[in-house]
Every structure is written in structure tokens, then in C-alpha cells.
Design a protein around this motif. Structure first.
Motif, short mmCIF file in Angstrom:
data_model
loop_
_atom_site.label_atom_id
_atom_site.label_comp_id
_atom_site.label_asym_id
_atom_site.label_seq_id
_atom_site.Cartn_x
_atom_site.Cartn_y
_atom_site.Cartn_z
N THR A 50 -12.75 -31.64 -19.96
CA THR A 50 -13.49 -32.49 -20.89
C THR A 50 -14.99 -32.20 -20.77
O THR A 50 -15.70 -32.11 -21.79
N ARG A 51 -15.45 -32.06 -19.54
CA ARG A 51 -16.86 -31.73 -19.31
C ARG A 51 -17.24 -30.42 -19.99
O ARG A 51 -18.25 -30.33 -20.68
N ASP A 52 -16.40 -29.40 -19.81
CA ASP A 52 -16.73 -28.09 -20.35
C ASP A 52 -16.77 -28.09 -21.87
O ASP A 52 -17.57 -27.37 -22.49
N LEU A 53 -15.91 -28.92 -22.51
CA LEU A 53 -15.85 -28.95 -23.96
C LEU A 53 -16.94 -29.81 -24.57
O LEU A 53 -17.62 -29.38 -25.52
N TYR A 54 -17.15 -31.00 -24.04
CA TYR A 54 -18.02 -31.97 -24.69
C TYR A 54 -19.37 -32.19 -24.02
O TYR A 54 -20.23 -32.88 -24.60
N LEU A 55 -19.59 -31.63 -22.85
CA LEU A 55 -20.87 -31.78 -22.16
C LEU A 55 -21.42 -30.41 -21.76
O LEU A 55 -21.67 -30.14 -20.58
#
Length: 594
Positions: free
Chosen positions: A195-200
Motif C-alpha cells: 500500500t505504501r509503495d502504491l499510494y505513498l
């Protein structure tokens, strides 16, 4: 309160931010209302609505366009809906005059018990249950698309999903809503590697005006379409999903206690979309159709309308109209909590809840000069007693308020009202690694423990069970032809939003746009007589003092719902209407304007 707002809302047209770079994606305008011919699409997102209109323009029907629009929302509105979630699809067939529904609600895994969210005899904190593998239900959205297309569409799954796949590859312009939704969830998104890699990227939400691309989701869409969903419901994508549930991709060193789920690949393999008979209520000579259990939308909206049937809402004051709307909502919510759950696991007395006889025994509780005590107990629709509630205590259970709704009509008169969700904003917070989509936290819609100890409850978790929902996609017919269709996101406020829109349009003679834009209040049988309401509602000095004199109290709720709808004019043209302000405003489209 009921003043005309169209003059204000029609001026709300947002275009792509100036910061978008040359060669970047461009955003179609946000328009709250369009009128014309050839069909209509209304959703929260301009890219998604435009994709739906393009399908209609190329000869597709309402179902084709609804699936294409929904797939696009999985790209541009991924924190509200997507292939990791579920929803309810209501369809009107112009040829037969029949309304049908598809139940694509998520199911609990076979390992789930009524103690799913209980540890050491104590219910888990809601926030901890949300961000966990425990909360993830078996997704139903992809199979809903497949079944809708097979039953009523003219396109296949690959054709319907192709525009959304292309959108995910080329990207779209990040607006303030998309940026804010990530910022709201940044702390928990940062605790999952995927999730971090995609959205942050770089540790921050994508900037407003930048282009956001999701090639992982594009590849997943292509894989699902190529395999006719076999890769998800038993194949490689499904195995990756199950691994994310059983072993959430938590960032090393995170202090968040992310509990593991027990979903198996066999849970995905056995998932089925259910075709159910819609709920049906007669109101002011019209036929109102909605979604049956496990959704409570159809029964609760229908019961409230039946309660209001005995009052001439067109000729009472604004104060009395809103007073009766709030009290009918309170009573129908009391019955909702007590009786509605998965019909495969408990008997839901749908006919009784929707009978006019039962509604009349509830309506007589409402007095013009005082409010009902709070919370109101439920009544027994199998044994209705006038002005007397006999089924025990019942009160509001709060739930998440993020979902999305789309409404579509085509040139032949077919109509779709479709509400879909991943539950909370951002769902469980878990993106399936390498696949680009968020998983739902839908199982938190179950009661964690029975509201009344020792009393059986229809909405406790169980193996293969579908949690109760508040989604209320609604289609209204006049002599067998569509008059209007409407729906909204907003958790339990969906029901009150749809009810308020219907009564404002059908009783108070507001335009559909004004009814969608009007300030909202949402009484859901809270433990006090305090009703959550939007700031504009509370600030109304013409109506609110009168409501307060009767005994109503109000608390601030920043935003309630973000509805979309379509309406058929007498000359055969379609009117598409979208939320003008909430969530940044929606996008209403018709094929040919004018």
C-alpha cells in the motif's frame, strides 16, 4: 432549508488542475446535471462517467455501461470501491418491465465463527478490526460484473473492462479528494509495504494535479478478463489475495497489531453471486424497488416510506415535513437492527416489514409536537400492535461511510442503480502485493457481539455468512416505466439520504438536482435525540428552531452521502444528476445533450 439550489450548483464545474503537465492525463469536467437523449450515466468521477457514456455511444446498453463505469471507479475511486469489495446491482429491463437484483455482497470465510472479532471475551476495538486480515470478506464485485453482463449485457467481460484497464495504464489527474483520502489513511497505508509503495510514493500522497498510474491494476484487470475470473476465484490472483489476508504485508518494524485472517482459496472458489427478488413498496401510487436482505436498504427505505404514506407531506410545513422524515427514519432503523441479516442464516420478515399494516402501527407513534424517546425499541412485524413496540431494545450501530454509487440509463429505457464498496475509506488498508487493488474490511459490518446478551441476533458473524448492509440502490416506476433511479454512498446514512431525496422529489416537488444537493440530516435511532446533520442544515434559521422547539437536537456531521441519479422526462429525455459539492462533486453525463 428547501430553497432552490440549482442556480448555485449548476455553476460547479471543475476542470483538470492547471498544474497538470503537458502530455499528462486530462480530466473531463465535473458537471452536476445534464439533460438529453441516448442514455445517461452519473457517478462520483468524471473519467468513470465518461467511460460509461462512451460505451453507450458505441451501442452498449445500460448494463455494459454500468460495468465499465464501475471498473473505472476501481481505478479512480479505489478507496471506496474496487475488485477487492462487493455491492448490490439493481436492474430494470425496459422490455419486460421487470426489476431484478444481484447480490454481490462479500462473505465471511468458512473458518469464521460468531467470535470472529472477540478476544479474551472482549470485542476488538473497531479500528483494530478494520485494519486486519480478519475483516476481509470474499470479494463479490468481479463476479457481479460477470453475472450482470451474462444475464443482461451485450459486451463480454474483457470488452467491458478494457476502458478501465487503459485508464489505469495511462493514468488520471489527481484531484483534491483523491489526495485527501490518501492523507487521511497515510498512517495505516504506510504500515503495509504494498500500500505504501502504491499510494505513498516518496512517503507522500500523490500531488494534486499530478498523474497517477496503476499498471499493476491494469495487468490484474487484463488477467481477470482473460481468464473469465478463474484466476481470482481459485487461481493465481486468488492465491495472492489469500496470502495477503493470511500474512498481511506489514512493514518490518511496524508497531501496528495487524491480525491475520483465515480466508482460504476454497472460500474464493465457492463464492456465488445471488439473484434475489427486489423489495417492493407502493408510495403515492408509484412502485419503489430496492435491494433485499442482506442489505437493509430496501426494507428500511420502504418501511419509512410506508410510515410517511399516511401524512400529506406535500402540504405540511417544512418543519413538519422534516420532523416526520426524522421520526420515520428513527422507527425504521429500530426495526432494521432487530430483524435484518443474511437470509440464508435467519428468517428476515421482509413482507411484514414492508406491509402497510405494520407501518401504520408505527406511524401512529409519531406526534406533531414532540419527539419520540431514544432509542426506540423495535416492533414485531409478525404481530403488529398499534402504537406499541414489543420486540425489545434497538439502537444505532455506527459503521463506515465510504462507498460509491452509479446510475445508468440507455436509449432503450433500461436502467441500472448500482452501489459498490470496500467499506471504510481505504478498506482494510491492505493492497494485494503486485496486484494494485485494496481489500475490503466488510466483515466489520457484522455485530461484534449480540446487542442484547442471550438474545439471538441476525447479524453476528458466521461461516460463509454475508454481513448486513445499508446500501440502497433504488428504482422508482410510474405505471411500469422508470420515473427515477437513485442511490448514495455513506454507510448507514445511505438509507436516510435516499429517503430524504425520494421524499423531497416526490412529495416536496423539488427538482432531482435540488433534492440531491439539499442539506442533510440522518436520524438512525441513536441512543439520544441528537441527529447528525450537515453544517448547512444546522445553520438554517427558518427550519431548525422549529425542529428544536419540538425536541430535536443536532450534532455536526461534516458530509452525508454523495448521491447520483437519473430521471426520465415526459418527453423521453434523460436527466442525469450527480452530487454538486460533496466529495468534490460528481459527474453527470448524457449521450447527446439537449
Amino acid at each position: 432549508m428547501l430553497r432552490t439550489v440549482a442556480a448555485l450548483t449548476l455553476s460547479v464545474v471543475l476542470v483538470a488542475p492547471a498544474a497538470a503537465q503537458a502530455g499528462a492525463a486530462e480530466t473531463p469536467p465535473r458537471v452536476p446535471e445534464q439533460v438529453g437523449r441516448g442514455g445517461a450515466v452519473s457517478s462520483v468521477d468524471p473519467d468513470a462517467s465518461q467511460i460509461g457514456i462512451d460505451v453507450l455511444r458505441r451501442g452498449g446498453n445500460a448494463v455494459d455501461a454500468a460495468v465499465a463505469t464501475a471498473a473505472a471507479l476501481g481505478v479512480t475511486d479505489p478507496f471506496s470501491a474496487g475488485i477487492g469489495g462487493g455491492g448490490f446491482f439493481v436492474y430494470y429491463d425496459a422490455r419486460t418491465g421487470r426489476v431484478s437484483t444481484l447480490d454481490g455482497r462479500e462473505t465471511a470465510p468458512r473458518a469464521a465463527t460468531d467470535q470472529l472479532f472477540v478476544e479474551n471475551g472482549t470485542p476488538l476495538p473497531f479500528a483494530e478490526a478494520v485494519t486486519s486480515g480478519l475483516s476481509v470478506g470474499v470479494p463479490g464485485t468481479p463476479k457481479t460484473w460477470q453475472q450482470a453482463l451474462r444475464k443482461w449485457g451485450s459486451l463480454n467481460l474483457r470488452e467491458a473492462m478494457a476502458p478501465a484497464e487503459a485508464l489505469a495504464r495511462r493514468g488520471f489527474v489527481v484531484d483534491q479528494t483523491f489526495n485527501t483520502q490518501i492523507a487521511n489513511n497515510a498512517a495505516r497505508f504506510a504500515d503495509f509495504t504494498s500500500t505504501r509503495d502504491l499510494y505513498l510514493p516518496g512517503g507522500q500522497p500523490p500531488a494534486v494535479g499530478s498523474t497517477f498510474r496503476n499498471p499493476q491494476l491494469a495487468d490484474t484487470y487484463r488477467e481477470l478478463a482473460r481468464t473469465e475470473l478463474a484466476s481470482l476465484y481459485g487461481g493465481q490472483v486468488g492465491r495472492e489475495l489469500v496470502k495477503a489476508v493470511q500474512q498481511p504485508p506489514v512493514v518490518p518494524g511496524s508497531t501496528r497489531n495487524v491480525r491475520k485472517g483465515a480466508m482460504e482459496i476454497s472460500d474464493l472458489a465457492r463464492y456465488q453471486v445471488e439473484r434475489r427478488e427486489p423489495t417492493h413498496t407502493r408510495y403515492r401510487g408509484l412502485d419503489v424497488y430496492g435491494m433485499p436482505a442482506p442489505s437493509s436498504g430496501g426494507t428500511t427505505v420502504g418501511e419509512a416510506l410506508n410510515i410517511l404514506e399516511s401524512t400529506d407531506l406535500a402540504n405540511v410545513s417544512d418543519v413538519q415535513y422534516l420532523h416526520r422524515f426524522l421520526e420515520a427514519s428513527r422507527l425504521s432503523f429500530a426495526d432494521r437492527l432487530r430483524w435484518v441479516g443474511d437470509p440464508a442464516f435467519s428468517r428476515v420478515p421482509t413482507d411484514g416489514l414492508l406491509s402497510q399494516k405494520f407501518a401504520d402501527t408505527r406511524a401512529c407513534l409519531i406526534k406533531s409536537d414532540t419527539v419520540l424517546s431514544a432509542p426506540q425499541p423495535a416492533a414485531d412485524p409478525d404481530n403488529p400492535k398499534a402504537c406499541e413496540a414489543t420486540a425489545g431494545p434497538s439502537l444505532l450501530r455506527e459503521d463506515a461511510e465510504r462507498t460509491t454509487h452509479l446510475t445508468v440509463a440507455d436509449r432503450w429505457g433500461n436502467v441500472v442503480a448500482y452501489t459498490l464498496t470496500i467499506e471504510s475509506e481505504g478498506g482494510s488498508g491492505i493492497v494485494v502485493p503486485g496486484r494494485g487493488f485494496l481489500l475490503n474490511n466488510e466483515l466489520t459490518d457484522f455485530e461484534f457481539v449480540a446487542p442484547t446478551p442471550g438474545v439471538p441476533h441476525p447479524n453476528l458473524p458466521g461461516p460463509g455468512k454475508r454481513p448486513r448492509s445499508s446500501m440502497a440502490p433504488t428504482i422508482v416506476l410510474d405505471h411500469g416505466k422508470v420515473k427515477l433511479a437513485v442511490g448514495s454512498p455513506g454507510g448507514a446514512t445511505i438509507i436516510t439520504t435516499v429517503l430524504q431525496i425520494l421524499t423531497a422529489r416526490l412529495d416536496r416537488d423539488m427538482s432531482l438536482l435540488d433534492a440531491v444537493a439539499a442539506p442533510r440530516a440522518s436520524q438512525r435511532n441513536s441512543a439520544t435525540n441528537t441527529t447528525p446533520a450537515e453544517a448547512e442544515f444546522i445553520a438554517d434559521q427558518e427550519v431548525v428552531p422549529g425542529l428544536q422547539a419540538i425536541g430535536h437536537k443536532f450534532s455536526l456531521n461534516a458530509e452525508i452521502g454523495a448521491a447520483t441519479g437519473v430521471e426520465r422526462a415526459k418527453d423521453g429525455r434523460w436527466r442525469a444528476v450527480a452530487e454538486p459539492k460533496r466529495r468534490g462533486g460528481g459527474a453527470a453525463r448524457v449521450v447527446w445533450v439537449g
